[in-house]
Write an enzyme that holds these catalytic residues in place. Structure first.
Site, mmCIF file in Angstrom:
data_model
loop_
_atom_site.group_PDB
_atom_site.id
_atom_site.type_symbol
_atom_site.label_atom_id
_atom_site.label_comp_id
_atom_site.label_asym_id
_atom_site.label_seq_id
_atom_site.Cartn_x
_atom_site.Cartn_y
_atom_site.Cartn_z
ATOM 1 N N LYS A 98 -11.241 -75.424 16.156
ATOM 2 C CA LYS A 98 -11.423 -75.863 14.608
ATOM 3 C C LYS A 98 -11.241 -77.248 14.705
ATOM 4 O O LYS A 98 -11.477 -77.533 13.159
ATOM 5 C CB LYS A 98 -9.591 -75.120 14.440
ATOM 6 C CG LYS A 98 -9.345 -73.918 14.105
ATOM 7 C CD LYS A 98 -8.287 -72.594 13.730
ATOM 8 C CE LYS A 98 -7.610 -73.331 12.381
ATOM 9 N NZ LYS A 98 -9.061 -72.759 11.780
ATOM 10 N N GLY A 105 -13.336 -63.417 3.146
ATOM 11 C CA GLY A 105 -11.661 -62.707 2.406
ATOM 12 C C GLY A 105 -11.533 -61.805 2.684
ATOM 13 O O GLY A 105 -10.253 -62.215 1.976
ATOM 14 N N ARG A 106 -11.154 -61.059 3.846
ATOM 15 C CA ARG A 106 -10.323 -59.860 3.953
ATOM 16 C C ARG A 106 -9.441 -60.874 5.407
ATOM 17 O O ARG A 106 -8.282 -59.803 5.952
ATOM 18 C CB ARG A 106 -11.086 -59.008 4.686
ATOM 19 C CG ARG A 106 -11.711 -58.727 3.366
ATOM 20 C CD ARG A 106 -11.053 -57.755 2.320
ATOM 21 N NE ARG A 106 -10.557 -56.788 2.743
ATOM 22 C CZ ARG A 106 -9.326 -56.947 1.727
ATOM 23 N NH1 ARG A 106 -9.434 -57.290 0.606
ATOM 24 N NH2 ARG A 106 -8.794 -55.404 2.290
ATOM 25 N N GLY A 107 -9.011 -61.922 5.599
ATOM 26 C CA GLY A 107 -8.256 -62.372 6.688
ATOM 27 C C GLY A 107 -6.723 -62.268 6.430
ATOM 28 O O GLY A 107 -6.485 -61.818 5.279
ATOM 29 N N PHE A 108 -5.771 -62.944 6.870
ATOM 30 C CA PHE A 108 -4.854 -62.889 6.548
ATOM 31 C C PHE A 108 -3.771 -63.240 5.543
ATOM 32 O O PHE A 108 -3.926 -63.375 3.967
ATOM 33 C CB PHE A 108 -3.460 -63.638 7.654
ATOM 34 C CG PHE A 108 -2.052 -63.610 7.063
ATOM 35 C CD1 PHE A 108 -1.363 -63.016 6.581
ATOM 36 C CD2 PHE A 108 -1.701 -65.280 7.244
ATOM 37 C CE1 PHE A 108 -0.126 -63.091 5.576
ATOM 38 C CE2 PHE A 108 -0.731 -65.248 6.891
ATOM 39 C CZ PHE A 108 0.538 -64.582 6.071
#
Length: 618
Positions: free
Chosen positions: A165, A19-22
């Site tokens: 991914k 949640g603190r990513g881009f």
């Protein structure tokens, strides 16, 4: 876990992993604005550091509608503590946290996905939405025209992270409907937006530099200096600072290739749409992947031109053929892979080169039909918001630089005294007077047709006559006082004379020492450093001394002023030339034979050692 809000709405709990990513920041913000969620933010950061613009999140944390958890995806127990009681998990792994090491990337992406899936199943989480990437179907240098979800996974991934991914996405989709967990994945194409340090910063740097900045850097270092690739990686940002203005006028290819870009807020909106669609448990939604774009393909040159226009940069003029860049990139990739263990697929410049040369268009019909996705921010508006954030950052840096009010480098180079004031035209009247005086001296000694000694004699005669005439003037002429020249005006202090002779002695001793080194013949470097300048001095004195002095006089009063105006461009060019020349000089020195004097001294030393050994044996 569900509670009843004050307005009568039942709030569900969701977890945003990463949640603190881009993208994660934007998803958290949008979930809080929707107002139907209690948001748990989970990330690898030890503590939550809020920015001034995150007032909504700050209020939600204080009111209990949001909370933060430090989570390591490699530990399933950490994940279970966070997602326990949640009905939805959004998995937003951040590319910023990846390293170039395959093992680290694998444990974070693939093993982390396995742990999250298992934790969701054990904690009876109902829905899992994974943020994947459209690159999972891309082959290196492959064009895609309107590709849809029927495309298979790539057989030759563009980089290592995309490969991992794709594995994580496959794990999430296969886990659908296992132990009641419903899953889906979103594949956004080329996500950009404010505070993005990957694609957005690359696009901005492309707009600034003209698309060839990092390519020119890597090409020059690899083909000329043969430096170690790890050293290239460590010094890359420093050298790109100097190359920032050199390649700004270059364009790769025609730029007519079409690509799909996605504004970050649209990606966050798509995740909320996907979560709503999963509630229906439709067969066309669960266990499926969906492409997400802004639904407006754009030519790469148009998107860069739009960024350039918003940032106020001049458009590039010189075009480099696309095939030349493609083949050069392939050669550099091969060279890098052979020179060290550094993976060339992890170099961002290669991604942007492929983006500038290949067609990448995707069909979002399935996302529109089955999850109800449509962009909430247009592409033009997204570019405007993105460039505005970079523009504000640039203005703040410029304002901080202007507050320092430091002297320019050329002013410091000239000593910061009278010479600097004159050559930089601080006082135009004084500078112009000095320029005319030097022009007169140049004409008197070199262009008048007389010999140097006769010109000097006539000049001294004129000075002596002028001084004698000045001395016989009356104290006042028509009421105007005539100042007298004191004897101290013609005196030179003892300190100045001593410094002058010290400098002459130092210069003479240096030349004597250099001559002795040349006479010994032990160092090719000293010989070349002495011979090359002397050869050029010989050419200047023999053929064009008068012309060279005139050019030097003109350049002295123009070059420093121009350098001060275009300091960054000239410094960048000088640093590149110096780096290339240094590498070429190093290669030349390695190829030269050993000096005869050194060979002779080595042979004498070896003979002495042999004779000493014979004496010992005797």
């Amino acid at each position: 876990m569900a509670i009843v809000a004050e307005v009568g709405k039942e709030l569900e709990t969701c977890v945003v992993l990463g949640g603190r990513g881009f993208v994660g920041k934007w998803l958290v913000d949008r979930l809080l604005r929707v107002g139907n969620w209690i948001v748990r933010i989970a990330d690898s950061l030890p503590s939550l550091q809020l920015e001034p613009s995150e007032s909504l999140l700050s209020h939600a944390l204080s009111s209990g509608r949001a909370s933060y958890f430090h989570v390591d995806v490699l530990h399933k127990s950490h994940i279970m503590k966070v997602i326990d009681g949640a009905s939805v998990v959004f998995y937003m792994d951040s590319r910023d946290s990846y390293a170039h090491d395959f093992y680290i990337c694998y444990t974070i992406v693939v093993q982390g996905a396995k742990n999250i899936i298992t934790a969701c199943q054990e904690c009876k989480v109902k829905r899992l939405v994974y943020n994947s990437s459209a690159e999972v179907v891309l082959n290196s240098w492959q064009d895609i025209h309107g590709g849809d979800e029927s495309l298979p996974y790539s057989s030759k991934f563009v980089n290592m992270v995309t490969d991992l991914k794709a594995q994580a996405e496959a794990l999430v989709l296969v886990a659908n409907d296992a132990d009641g967990l419903l899953t889906c994945a979103l594949r956004p194409s080329y996500v950009f937006g404010p505070e993005d340090n990957y694609l957005s910063s690359l696009l901005v740097n492309v707009a600034k530099s003209g698309w060839a900045e990092e390519l020119f850097f890597l090409y020059s270092l690899l083909l000329v200096t043969h430096w170690d690739v790890c050293q290239i990686k460590e010094e890359k940002d420093h050298r790109l600072f100097y190359l920032h203005k050199i390649s700004r006028h270059f364009i790769i290819g025609l730029g007519d290739n079409m690509s799909d870009f996605t504004y970050v807020e649209n990606v966050a909106h798509a995740h909320i749409c996907a979560e709503k669609a999963l509630r229906s448990r439709g067969s066309n939604i669960c266990g499926k992947a969906f492409f997400i774009t802004n639904l407006k393909p754009m030519k790469f040159k148009d998107i860069v031109s739009l960024v350039m226009e918003r940032l106020g940069y001049q458009r590039s003029m010189i075009k480099i053929p696309a095939r030349v860049i493609q083949y050069s990139t392939l050669i550099m990739k091969w060279t890098i892979s052979r020179m060290s263990n550094w993976n060339p697929d992890n170099v961002p410049v290669f991604d942007i080169i492929e983006l500038a040369l290949c067609h990448r268009r995707f069909n979002c019909f399935a996302a529109q039909k089955y999850i109800g996705y449509s962009p909430v921010v247009s592409l033009e508006e997204g570019v405007a918001l993105t460039t505005k954030s970079f523009h504000l950052a640039r203005e703040s840096s410029l304002s901080s630089d202007s507050d320092t009010d430091e002297e320019s480098n050329v002013h410091k180079l000239l000593g910061g005294r009278k010479a600097a004031e004159i050559l930089l035209w601080r006082d135009e009247q004084r500078t112009f007077t000095c320029f005319l005086l030097l022009v007169f001296i140049h004409y008197w000694f070199f262009l008048s047709g007389r010999s140097f000694l006769s010109s000097l004699a006539q000049l001294l005669l004129m000075i002596a006559s002028a001084l004698w005439g000045y001395s016989i003037l009356p104290p006042t002429i028509y009421g105007i006082a005539v100042p007298r020249i004191s004897w101290s005006f013609f005196e030179i202090s003892e300190v100045d004379m001593r410094n002058c002779f010290y400098n002459l002695a130092y210069t003479w001793n240096r030349m004597s020492h250099l001559a002795s080194l040349l006479a010994q013949g032990e160092d090719w470097s000293i010989f070349l450093k002495a011979a090359v300048p002397l050869y050029f001095v010989k050419l200047i004195i023999a053929d064009c001394l008068t012309f060279a002095l005139g050019i030097a006089l003109a350049l002295a009063f123009t070059s420093f002023l121009i350098y001060e105006q275009y300091e960054d461009e000239i410094d960048s060019t000088a640093n590149v030339i110096f780096s290339i020349s240094k590498g070429a000089f190093t290669l030349l020195m390695r190829s030269l034979p050993l000096p005869l004097a050194l060979i002779h001294s080595d042979s004498e030393m070896s003979r002495g050692i042999c004779s000493s050994r014979l004496k010992i044996q005797q």
